[in-house]
Design a protein around this motif. Structure first.
Motif, short mmCIF file in Angstrom:
data_model
loop_
_atom_site.label_atom_id
_atom_site.label_comp_id
_atom_site.label_asym_id
_atom_site.label_seq_id
_atom_site.Cartn_x
_atom_site.Cartn_y
_atom_site.Cartn_z
N LEU A 148 78.38 110.14 93.64
CA LEU A 148 76.91 110.80 94.01
C LEU A 148 75.77 110.05 93.61
O LEU A 148 74.84 110.16 94.30
CB LEU A 148 77.13 112.53 93.57
CG LEU A 148 78.22 113.24 94.00
CD1 LEU A 148 78.47 114.69 93.55
CD2 LEU A 148 77.79 113.49 95.80
N ARG A 178 83.26 119.20 95.65
CA ARG A 178 82.20 119.05 94.86
C ARG A 178 81.47 117.75 95.54
O ARG A 178 80.19 117.86 95.64
CB ARG A 178 82.64 118.63 93.29
CG ARG A 178 81.17 118.84 92.33
CD ARG A 178 81.93 119.16 91.23
NE ARG A 178 82.46 117.88 90.25
CZ ARG A 178 81.69 116.89 89.95
NH1 ARG A 178 80.45 116.78 90.07
NH2 ARG A 178 82.32 115.85 89.37
N GLY A 182 77.56 117.80 97.25
CA GLY A 182 76.82 116.81 96.72
C GLY A 182 76.09 116.03 97.84
O GLY A 182 75.05 115.33 97.50
#
Ligand SMILES: Cc1ncc(COP(=O)(O)O)c(C=O)c1O
Length: 375
Positions: A148, A178, A182
């Motif tokens: 990310l 996740r 993101g």
């Protein structure tokens, strides 16, 4: 106005000559010894006999195959509860990785993947004219935070192999979600699940659900691994209709051969064969992990059908030395220098005969004869 002189011969466009061509696992050993190929994560059980029969009966070689792979898509859709219109089949999942990068990234764009990610991601990015970007891993595992953190406004595609090749490590579905949450919505997350069948968790159903409900996630699967059809080159991608449409526009019109289509459809239906391959792996993966660890080698914990084994940086005991020693005895493993892992070898879980021989020969190599014996 002066411009640079034109080249006097055709020149590949930028990026192409930065590609280091993929080097497949070796298949040859010492002269006169029986070869056990443990270098390409193929299944020791071979394909389903039903797939072989279907392959043999697809013998109208003068006819083009069904360019839409309809029957195979319907068979896959039936088995997984998917919409066949959202599946596209490819010449192995390699082709689909290349097509994904080409359809969604180009010059000035970035394609992101993790440090020891499958080599084809880099090739696919460069072939598309895009820039490959690598995020560091922790303990040979994908690090979602690092991925990310590496996202920029130029990122177009993120490739994630889960489990990853060559590390064999895995991140749980919550981490995958996740990552997806993101990412900006214009970044395509390509989940490469080439080894999904070996992982005994619900995560792949959850992964498929993620694809079904998000407009920026695809999943890629292959018939080369647990289905034992690597020679036929068949893979598939499940994704949003718009992504599938884009890939259908740029793929070859007849990209999967008729024998490949027939064999793959029969293979999907032979669930007993897949179960047998899983059971074999569940016996020998822990066995090999334990035996190699007992020999003093460091083994990265794996959830799939191969192991990353680390050798000491000691003359005569290195991964390179081990590779030469094992090859001479017919045990062909995979050097992983090109993955930035010169101190390790990757080995596929083989037949019982190959697995036992491997432990025996490694014990000999390490001067620990006797240590690897026993069931
Ligand atoms: C992670 C991963 N993805 C994709 C592939 C490509 O598989 P295929 O092109 O044979 O479907 C491989 C093959 O080794 C792999 O390890």
């Amino acid at each position: 106005m002066s411009s640079a002189p034109l080249p006097n011969r055709p020149v590949p466009r930028p990026g192409v000559l930065d590609i280091e061509a993929y080097v497949p696992g070796k298949s040859q050993g010492g002269a006169g010894v029986k070869v056990h190929k443990l270098s390409a994560n193929e299944t020791p059980l071979g394909p389903s006999p039903k797939a072989v029969a279907a392959f043999q009966s697809a013998n109208a070689l003068e006819l083009y195959p069904d360019g839409s792979s309809l029957k195979l898509r319907e068979t896959i859709a039936g088995a997984y509860g998917l919409d066949p219109a959202r599946i596209v089949c490819g010449t192995g999942s390699d082709e689909l990785l290349m097509l994904t990068a080409s359809a969604f990234a180009g010059p000035g764009d970035e394609v992101l993947f993790s440090q020891h990610g499958f080599l084809v991601y880099r090739i696919a990015a460069l072939a598309a004219g895009a820039t490959p970007v690598v995020a560091p891993e922790k303990d040979y595992r994908t690090d979602v935070d690092a991925l990310l953190a590496a996202v920029t406004e130029r990122t177009r595609v993120v490739f994630l192999a889960n489990p990853n090749n060559p590390t064999g490590t895995y991140i749980p579905f919550d981490e995958v979600r996740r990552l997806q949450r993101g990412l900006p919505p214009n970044v395509l997350l390509a989940l490469d699940a080439a080894y999904a069948e070996y992982v005994r968790r619900n995560d792949y159903e959850a992964g498929i659900e993620l694809v079904a409900t998000c407009s920026n996630v695809v999943m890629l699967r292959t018939f080369s691994k647990i289905y034992g059809l690597a020679a036929l080159r068949v893979g598939w991608l499940y994704g949003p209709a718009e992504v599938v449409d884009a890939i259908n526009r740029i793929r070859g019109a007849f990209n999967v051969s008729a024998p490949g289509l027939a064999a793959a459809a029969a293979a999907v239906e032979d669930t007993a064969h897949v179960e047998a391959a899983i059971a074999h792996n569940e016996t020998w993966l822990p066995w090999l992990t334990e035996k190699l660890t007992a020999l003093g080698l460091t083994v990265t914990p794996s959830v799939t059908n191969f192991l990353l084994v680390h050798f000491p940086d000691v003359e005569g005991r290195t991964a390179k030395d081990a590779d030469a020693f094992l090859s001479a005895r017919g045990l062909i493993l995979r050097r992983v220098d090109s993955y930035g892992l010169p101190g390790a070898l990757r080995l596929t879980i083989g037949t019982e005969e190959a697995n036992r021989l491997l432990v025996e020969v490694l014990a000999e190599f390490l001067g620990k004869v006797g240590a690897g014996d026993g069931a």
